[in-house]
Scaffold this motif. Structure first.
Motif, PDB file in Angstrom:
ATOM      1  N   SER A 399       0.567  -1.070   0.305  1.00  0.00           N
ATOM      2  CA  SER A 399       0.486  -0.282  -0.288  1.00  0.00           C
ATOM      3  C   SER A 399       0.615   1.158   0.368  1.00  0.00           C
ATOM      4  CB  SER A 399      -0.653  -0.221   1.610  1.00  0.00           C
ATOM      5  OG  SER A 399      -1.977   1.137   1.268  1.00  0.00           O
ATOM      6  N   THR A 401       0.593   5.415  -0.228  1.00  0.00           N
ATOM      7  CA  THR A 401      -0.252   6.776  -0.019  1.00  0.00           C
ATOM      8  C   THR A 401       0.662   7.656  -0.015  1.00  0.00           C
ATOM      9  OG1 THR A 401      -0.043   5.785   2.311  1.00  0.00           O
ATOM     10  CG2 THR A 401      -1.796   5.201   0.881  1.00  0.00           C
ATOM     11  N   ARG A 430      10.494  -4.762   2.757  1.00  0.00           N
ATOM     12  CA  ARG A 430       9.719  -5.452   3.615  1.00  0.00           C
ATOM     13  C   ARG A 430       9.199  -6.647   4.524  1.00  0.00           C
ATOM     14  NH1 ARG A 430       8.299  -7.213  -1.634  1.00  0.00           N
ATOM     15  NH2 ARG A 430       7.263  -9.086  -1.702  1.00  0.00           N
ATOM     16  N   ARG A 434       2.290  -7.377   5.749  1.00  0.00           N
ATOM     17  CA  ARG A 434       1.897  -6.795   4.489  1.00  0.00           C
ATOM     18  C   ARG A 434       2.658  -4.394   4.568  1.00  0.00           C
ATOM     19  NH1 ARG A 434      -2.328  -2.719   3.218  1.00  0.00           N
ATOM     20  NH2 ARG A 434      -2.535  -2.737   0.949  1.00  0.00           N
ATOM     21  N   GLU A 436       3.475  -1.262   4.083  1.00  0.00           N
ATOM     22  CA  GLU A 436       2.535   0.259   4.071  1.00  0.00           C
ATOM     23  C   GLU A 436       3.466   0.959   3.946  1.00  0.00           C
ATOM     24  OE1 GLU A 436       0.295   0.035   7.833  1.00  0.00           O
ATOM     25  OE2 GLU A 436      -1.285  -1.612   6.374  1.00  0.00           O
ATOM     26  N   HIS A 438       4.237   5.384   2.833  1.00  0.00           N
ATOM     27  CA  HIS A 438       3.567   6.579   2.622  1.00  0.00           C
ATOM     28  C   HIS A 438       4.289   7.566   2.701  1.00  0.00           C
ATOM     29  CE1 HIS A 438       0.183  10.220   3.797  1.00  0.00           C
ATOM     30  NE2 HIS A 438       1.320  10.274   3.869  1.00  0.00           N
ATOM     31  N   ASP A 454       8.379   3.674   5.776  1.00  0.00           N
ATOM     32  CA  ASP A 454       7.884   2.623   5.699  1.00  0.00           C
ATOM     33  C   ASP A 454       7.978   1.876   7.124  1.00  0.00           C
ATOM     34  OD1 ASP A 454      10.474   0.465   5.755  1.00  0.00           O
ATOM     35  OD2 ASP A 454      11.009   1.821   4.658  1.00  0.00           O
TER      36      ASP A 454
END
Length: 526
Positions: A399, A401, A430, A434, A436, A438, A454
């Motif tokens: 994800s 954002t 990662r 999950r 994420e 930004h 992250d």
């Protein structure tokens, strides 16, 4: 007293101070010369010379005190008061010079006679025979005063003064300091001599008939060939405005007659040292310019080599990779497992070599490329980056954002590469959860601070500084990469005057931060 009358009175006092300083300069100068080399002088002779010098300094102080501007007293009254104060010390100078003239011989006798002539000139100007006044009995130095020994910088000096006696005194003082001295009596002669690069410094009198010291200084400082020669102005005029005007015109310093020998040596040393440092800095600058040009040529050659190497090496690598892939496909069923593994290793090695060549080229471009400074919308560049990374984002389920991003002055292509490397790294490294990611930008003072946060593996504290070094890999070959991605990011950010750093906690995640100047600040610097 009217403004005009006051101004005329101060001009008259300045003229008196100038006219009185000239004979005092002669008296103090010759007595200093004799006392600096007292060989052949008995104690009584030395005592008489010290009396002459002490009383000359006393008269000089009285001239400065009695004829100072700004007091509500007519110039005639000031001169009358001065006549009373200096009568006795002047008589003592004349008497001492007379006694010395009966005892000395040769060059020393000539110097004493010059002192006597200067004292008579002073007496004639004052036109008095009063004998009221006090003679200083002690020197004005503090008890713990120790003269500073100024190291000598023997140089070629040009003295410009229309007063022959001043020239002789100054020349003898300078020659004793190891300098080579040439004296001329006019500005025209000085300019003619200075056409040849034969002098390191000019000592220039302010008040000269015909071409004044101001005229000569202006000619020197407006000349392309003579403007770098340091000039020290000399004058018996003690007006602060005159000294300031000389400095504003480009003079190195301003010396007031009569000269203190220690002060003269100090000022000369300072001016010559500044000239030496200026010439050394100029030579160094020229060397740096040559080195910069050589480096620029080397960078151009390196860039050409990098592009050529990239093209020339990629072609055989593609051939090797394609051939190995064809062999693996055609002989898939007939190869033993060990043979298939060897082919896979060879194909993987060729791919990694191709990726390394691409990253080396990108690193070279980020380091040496001429950057384009343009106003770019970081929001649009971010969206383009997501498009380029779509496959990686979908495969990893990450994800990504962001907050609203500003318009900044940057290189469009390099900002895209910066986003792609930082977001791509966040996907690559990662954690099992999950990913994420930004991205945001916050304005602080005159800069934007971009952050890419992250929740990935994180980085150990000991590697937070070294992670931006070329070929620095923290996770071995278990994950793809060449170790150049963050090094490329650092070069891009530094190329625009920014800073790149990381804040991280193992197992929690990392936040990569970089700064970019605000649009207004960047425009001012451009």
């Amino acid at each position: 007293m009217s403004v005009d009358a006051k101004s005329q009175g101060e001009e008259l006092l300045a003229d008196f101070r100038h006219r009185l300083r000239t004979p005092l300069n002669h008296i103090i100068g010759y007595s200093d010369l004799l006392l600096e080399e007292p060989q052949g002088l008995d104690p009584d002779n030395v005592s008489q010379l010290e009396t002459i010098r002490a009383n000359a300094h006393l008269i000089l102080e009285q001239v400065q005190h009695r004829l100072a501007p700004g007091e509500n007293q007519a110039p005639g009254e000031k001169m009358a008061a001065l006549q009373v104060e200096i009568a006795q010390p002047l008589d003592l100078i004349i008497a001492s010079a007379g006694r010395l003239s009966q005892k000395l011989h040769g060059g020393a006798l000539l110097d004493v006679l010059r002192i006597a002539v200067a004292a008579r000139d002073l007496l004639s100007f004052m036109q008095t025979t009063d004998t009221i006044g006090k003679v200083r009995s002690e020197a004005s130095r503090a008890p713990d005063f120790q003269p500073v020994l100024i190291p000598s910088l023997p140089s070629r000096l040009l003295v410009v003064d229309d007063d022959e006696t001043n020239c002789e005194v100054l020349q003898r003082q300078l020659v004793r300091g190891g300098h080579t001295v040439t004296c001329v009596a006019s500005g025209g002669e000085a300019l003619e001599l200075l056409r040849k690069p034969a002098f390191d410094l000019v000592l220039l009198d302010v008040m000269m008939p015909g071409m004044s010291g101001f005229d000569v200084l202006q000619r020197l400082k407006t000349s392309e060939t003579l403007g770098n020669i340091p000039v020290i102005m000399m004058s018996a005029l003690d007006e602060l405005e005159i000294a300031a005007h000389c400095i504003q015109m480009g003079a190195e310093d301003y010396l007031l007659k009569p000269f203190d020998p220690v002060l003269l040596r100090a000022r000369l040393h300072s001016a010559l040292e500044r000239k030496r440092l200026h010439e050394a800095a100029k030579e160094r600058t020229e060397e740096l310019e040559q080195a910069t040009q050589s480096l620029a040529r080397a960078n151009e050659d390196l860039n050409r080599f990098a592009f050529a190497a990239s093209h020339d090496l990629q072609e055989p690598l593609r051939t090797i990779t394609t051939t190995l892939q064809l062999l693996a496909r055609d002989f898939e069923t007939s190869l033993a497992p060990e043979q298939g593994s060897l082919l896979d290793l060879a194909i993987d090695g060729a791919r990694r070599m191709s990726l390394l060549i691409k990253d080396l080229l990108a690193y070279s471009v980020a380091t040496s490329r001429e950057r384009v400074h343009e106003l770019v919308d970081a929001e649009n560049i971010f969206e383009d980056t997501l498009t380029n990374l779509r496959q990686s984002i979908e495969e990893s389920g990450a994800s990504v954002t962001h907050d609203t991003l500003p318009a900044i002055v940057f290189d469009r292509a390099q900002l895209g590469q910066l986003f792609q490397n930082l977001i791509g790294n966040a996907i690559k490294y990662r954690a099992e959860r999950r990913a994420e990611i930004h991205v945001k930008a916050v304005k602080e003072d005159q800069q934007w601070v971009f952050t890419v946060r992250d929740n990935g593996m994180g980085i150990e504290e000991e590697y937070l500084r070294t992670v931006f070094e070329p070929f620095r890999r923290l996770h071995g070959r278990g994950l793809p990469g060449t170790g150049l991605g963050l090094a490329i990011c650092a070069r891009i950010v530094e190329g625009f005057g920014g800073r790149l750093w990381v804040e991280s906690e193992p197992g929690v995640g990392s936040t990569f931060c970089f700064t970019v100047k605000c649009q207004e600040s960047a425009s001012e610097n451009d």
